[in-house]
Design a protein around this motif. Structure first.
Motif, PDB file in Angstrom:
ATOM      1  N   GLU A   1     -12.355  28.582  94.195  1.00 34.41           N
ATOM      2  CA  GLU A   1     -12.563  29.416  95.647  1.00 34.41           C
ATOM      3  C   GLU A   1     -11.257  30.044  95.987  1.00 34.41           C
ATOM      4  O   GLU A   1     -11.399  30.654  97.100  1.00 34.41           O
ATOM      5  N   THR A   2     -10.206  30.041  95.451  1.00 37.70           N
ATOM      6  CA  THR A   2      -8.855  30.667  95.616  1.00 37.70           C
ATOM      7  C   THR A   2      -8.652  32.022  94.831  1.00 37.70           C
ATOM      8  O   THR A   2      -9.255  32.123  93.611  1.00 37.70           O
TER       9      THR A   2
ATOM     10  N   SER B   1     -13.844  34.987  99.541  1.00 35.68           N
ATOM     11  CA  SER B   1     -14.781  33.999  99.725  1.00 35.68           C
ATOM     12  C   SER B   1     -16.173  34.680  99.789  1.00 35.68           C
ATOM     13  O   SER B   1     -17.219  34.117  99.105  1.00 35.68           O
TER      14      SER B   1
END
Length: 288
Positions: A71-72, A268
């Motif tokens: 997610e990063t 995201s």
């Protein structure tokens, strides 16, 4: 007219009237009757449609390994490379011979060596599977190179959501060939001065016109921010049923340093696109 002929005519009329009454009675539900079996509705497919029952055999889902999505956002090229190495390739876990065709579709191909050559040399069982190669590249400056590669079904078109003409204002990549004939590489730079127009192709429609659920389709997408339009349409139209594995490069301002076409998009959203593809059975990976 003879009397007996008149009687027969009257009897025929009465029987006809009775038959009509009985038919009307059945139609309004007042009785039972043996009816003709219902015919299957005729399906008239239009461009950009799939039969509702056209589903790919995805028995590999949950069996073949698939790396986790992170997610990063990667912070640099080294981290991008390390993430790319995490990919678990689907071709190692399926019987490629059970498919009608093995197909590689490259959207945003740029030079032959940019990604096509990588897939030919590194994608597991690419040569063994005798994959066909189709490539789309919007920038016309790359077209001449593909004249040397007849094995590639090359299209100088932009991957998009409609069949229309698009004009790019210079944010697309531009190859600056080095004047030195012995140079090993062409210098790749972005030209904000050069603009060009090109015919765009509805990619969901192209997928449905070109492939079937019996083909093994691997798709690489690097289309400079247009993925935020193209991927949702592929999902909405059902064209996602034709894709087995996909490598997606998501574009954000932070990653690509160009603004403009990717302005407002964050990492995201890239993860969300990848997850949506996975939720539909596609083995989707990041591509950098």
């Amino acid at each position: 007219m003879a009397r007996h002929q008149l009687i027969l005519l009257l009897i025929s009329c009465v029987l006809f009237q009775l038959a009509c009454v009985a038919d009307a009675f059945v139609r309004i539900g007042g009785g039972s009757a043996v009816t003709e079996p219902k015919r299957a509705p005729k399906v008239n497919l239009k461009a950009g449609e799939l039969p509702t029952k056209a589903k790919k055999d995805r028995s590999y889902v949950g069996v073949a390994p698939l790396e986790d999505l992170l997610e990063t956002e990667p912070k640099g090229k080294t981290e991008m490379k390390n993430r790319a190495l995490r990919a678990k390739f689907l071709s190692e876990h399926v019987d490629l011979g059970s498919y009608n065709r093995r197909c590689y579709l490259d959207l945003g191909a740029r030079t032959f060596s940019s990604s096509i050559l990588w897939f030919k040399n590194h994608y597991p069982r690419f040569q063994e599977g005798n994959f066909s190669i189709t490539a789309f590249e919007a920038d016309p400056s790359f077209s001449a190179e593909y004249e040397k590669h007849p094995e590639v079904n090359y299209h100088n078109n932009a991957a998009w959501v409609r069949n229309e003409t698009l004009t790019f204002s210079g944010f697309m990549g531009h190859v600056d060939h080095d004047a030195n004939p012995n140079a090993k590489k062409a210098k790749d730079r972005r030209s904000k001065q050069r603009a060009f127009s090109v015919q765009a192709v509805d990619m969901a429609d192209f997928l449905m016109r070109t492939y079937t659920v019996d083909d093994f389709v691997v798709l690489k997408m690097d289309i400079e921010g247009a993925e935020y339009e193209v991927v949702p349409k592929i999902l909405q139209t059902g064209a996602v049923e034709l894709i087995d594995e996909m490598f997606l490069e998501g574009h954000t301002v932070k990653l690509n340093k160009i603004g403009g076409i990717t302005k407002g998009h964050v990492y995201s959203e890239v993860v969300a696109l990848l997850q949506a593809l996975r939720d539909n059975g596609v083995y989707a990976h990041e591509w950098f």
